[in-house]
Design a protein around this motif. Structure first.
Motif, PDB file in Angstrom:
ATOM      1  N   UNK A 288      24.101  -2.284  -3.673  1.00 19.35           N
ATOM      2  CA  UNK A 288      24.415  -1.444  -4.828  1.00 19.35           C
ATOM      3  C   UNK A 288      25.873  -0.998  -4.830  1.00 19.35           C
ATOM      4  N   UNK A 289      26.407  -0.693  -3.659  1.00 15.46           N
ATOM      5  CA  UNK A 289      27.811  -0.281  -3.593  1.00 15.46           C
ATOM      6  C   UNK A 289      28.750  -1.409  -4.002  1.00 15.46           C
ATOM      7  N   UNK A 290      28.423  -2.622  -3.642  1.00  9.81           N
ATOM      8  CA  UNK A 290      29.265  -3.753  -4.047  1.00  9.81           C
ATOM      9  C   UNK A 290      29.251  -3.932  -5.567  1.00  9.81           C
ATOM     10  N   UNK A 291      28.074  -3.846  -6.148  1.00 11.66           N
ATOM     11  CA  UNK A 291      27.972  -3.970  -7.605  1.00 11.66           C
ATOM     12  C   UNK A 291      28.722  -2.830  -8.279  1.00 11.66           C
ATOM     13  N   UNK A 292      28.561  -1.628  -7.738  1.00 14.48           N
ATOM     14  CA  UNK A 292      29.226  -0.466  -8.327  1.00 14.48           C
ATOM     15  C   UNK A 292      30.746  -0.605  -8.255  1.00 14.48           C
TER      16      UNK A 292
ATOM     17  N   UNK B  46      24.509  -5.477 -12.533  1.00 12.63           N
ATOM     18  CA  UNK B  46      25.862  -5.822 -12.979  1.00 12.63           C
ATOM     19  C   UNK B  46      26.144  -5.476 -14.432  1.00 12.63           C
ATOM     20  N   UNK B  47      25.186  -5.589 -15.302  1.00  9.99           N
ATOM     21  CA  UNK B  47      25.454  -5.329 -16.712  1.00  9.99           C
ATOM     22  C   UNK B  47      24.796  -4.056 -17.228  1.00  9.99           C
ATOM     23  N   UNK B  48      23.689  -3.651 -16.644  1.00 10.93           N
ATOM     24  CA  UNK B  48      22.953  -2.502 -17.146  1.00 10.93           C
ATOM     25  C   UNK B  48      23.207  -1.232 -16.360  1.00 10.93           C
ATOM     26  N   UNK B  49      23.928  -1.307 -15.263  1.00  9.67           N
ATOM     27  CA  UNK B  49      24.315  -0.108 -14.535  1.00  9.67           C
ATOM     28  C   UNK B  49      23.183   0.515 -13.735  1.00  9.67           C
ATOM     29  N   UNK B  50      23.216   1.848 -13.537  1.00 12.39           N
ATOM     30  CA  UNK B  50      22.226   2.537 -12.700  1.00 12.39           C
ATOM     31  C   UNK B  50      20.816   2.389 -13.254  1.00 12.39           C
TER      32      UNK B  50
END
Length: 328
Positions: A110-114, A221-225
């Motif tokens: 999750x941190x990488x995507x964020x 990646x596109x929809x966020x949290x």
């Protein structure tokens, strides 16, 4: 050219998710404690079936421990940040024990995507939103926001009915009809002046109200949290989106692009809080989980604040994503 336009809007959507976690919100470090006592997801990725909840960062432990020991003391920095993001005090998800870490066993991923979302946000989405607010007058931006908020009504009404709340669904239907007619297609909001409550529901909340309470956090990646529960909720909301029924690609993608820019412009007031956060990922995650738990608890208890229940800065809704219309 359609492929290039779609790819460009997907990049914009990806950028927008970095801020859209009111969607994204909570204290400077990892802030307000989130209830993780509920059972884990019943549907999950096979590779993570045995994963244990990741230990929170030291800052998160300090923040949550302080929150649990202050009692009626002055608000912490975390609670002040939450109030700035939501316009009210940080809620307790269900009155459970304070100090529990958020359920985030996929934190490294999750941190990488964020981080990637943040890079694209600062390079593309934030400059576009800044230009939008400088060029488009405030009254016009308000009309755009009202228009897209009104289009969310079919999703809200359906989920209120699924949750067994016909009175709320009737209010939302009346609001939709009033704004669609007297409000010139939703550009104006006479329903608010008539004191008709504005609420926002989605299928992720419905699944929570049906009993899927504990769910691990994931950032897409596109929809966020999101949580895993809310990922499944996307599939339930997708067929109800009026924008996604538009068969003309140019019109549909144009509306979706405008909606993304409008959503990002509404989050500009939070940029300073995000930029100054010690752990911006934890701020986003904790505030998102708190907000979702708070919404679901309100659904279960029938407590819906007038005028503040709708979450206009929530993460990217499914109808804003420029994806192909499969089956058309």
């Amino acid at each position: 050219m359609n492929v290039i336009r779609t790819f460009s809007l997907l990049l914009l959507a990806l950028a927008l998710t970095a801020c859209a976690g009111k969607p994204a919100r909570d204290a400077a470090p990892a802030s307000v404690a989130v209830d993780s006592s509920a059972v884990p997801d019943t549907v999950d990725a096979p590779s993570a079936a045995s994963a244990e909840p990741a230990a929170p960062a030291p800052a998160a432990v300090d923040a949550t421990a302080a929150a649990g020991s202050t009692g009626d003391a002055a608000p912490t920095d975390a609670e002040d940040d939450f109030a700035a993001l939501y316009g009210g005090p940080a809620p307790s998800a269900d009155g459970g024990e304070p100090g529990r870490p958020p359920y985030d066993p996929w934190e490294p991923f999750n941190r990488k995507v964020h981080s990637f979302n943040n890079v694209v946000d600062r390079a593309i989405a934030r400059p576009l939103a800044t230009a939008y607010t400088h060029v488009v007058p405030r009254f016009a931006r308000t009309g755009v926001t009202n228009f897209f908020s009104n289009l969310r009504a079919p999703v809200t009404i359906t989920n209120q009915l699924l949750q067994g709340r016909p009175a709320d669904a009737w209010d939302s239907l009346g609001r939709f009809m009033m704004n669609s007619t007297l409000g010139l297609g939703g550009l104006f909001d006479p329903a608010s002046k008539a004191m008709v409550p504005r609420r926002s529901e989605d299928f992720g909340q419905t699944l929570g109200a049906w009993g899927w309470r504990g769910s691990r956090y994931v950032e897409l990646p596109f929809f966020g949290p999101r949580t895993v529960r809310d990922v499944f909720g996307l599939a339930g909301d997708m067929p109800l989106s009026p924008i996604r029924t538009i068969e003309e690609d140019k019109l549909r993608i144009g509306l979706q692009g405008l909606q993304l820019v409008d959503m990002r412009s509404q989050l500009m007031a939070l940029d300073d809080i995000r930029d100054s956060a010690v752990d911006e990922y934890a701020l986003t995650r904790d505030a998102w989980l708190q907000r979702r738990n708070y919404q679901i608890e309100n659904d279960l208890r029938g407590k819906h604040a007038r005028g503040r229940d709708a979450d206009d800065t929530a993460p990217i809704p499914v109808d804003a994503m420029p994806m192909p219309n499969w089956g058309n």
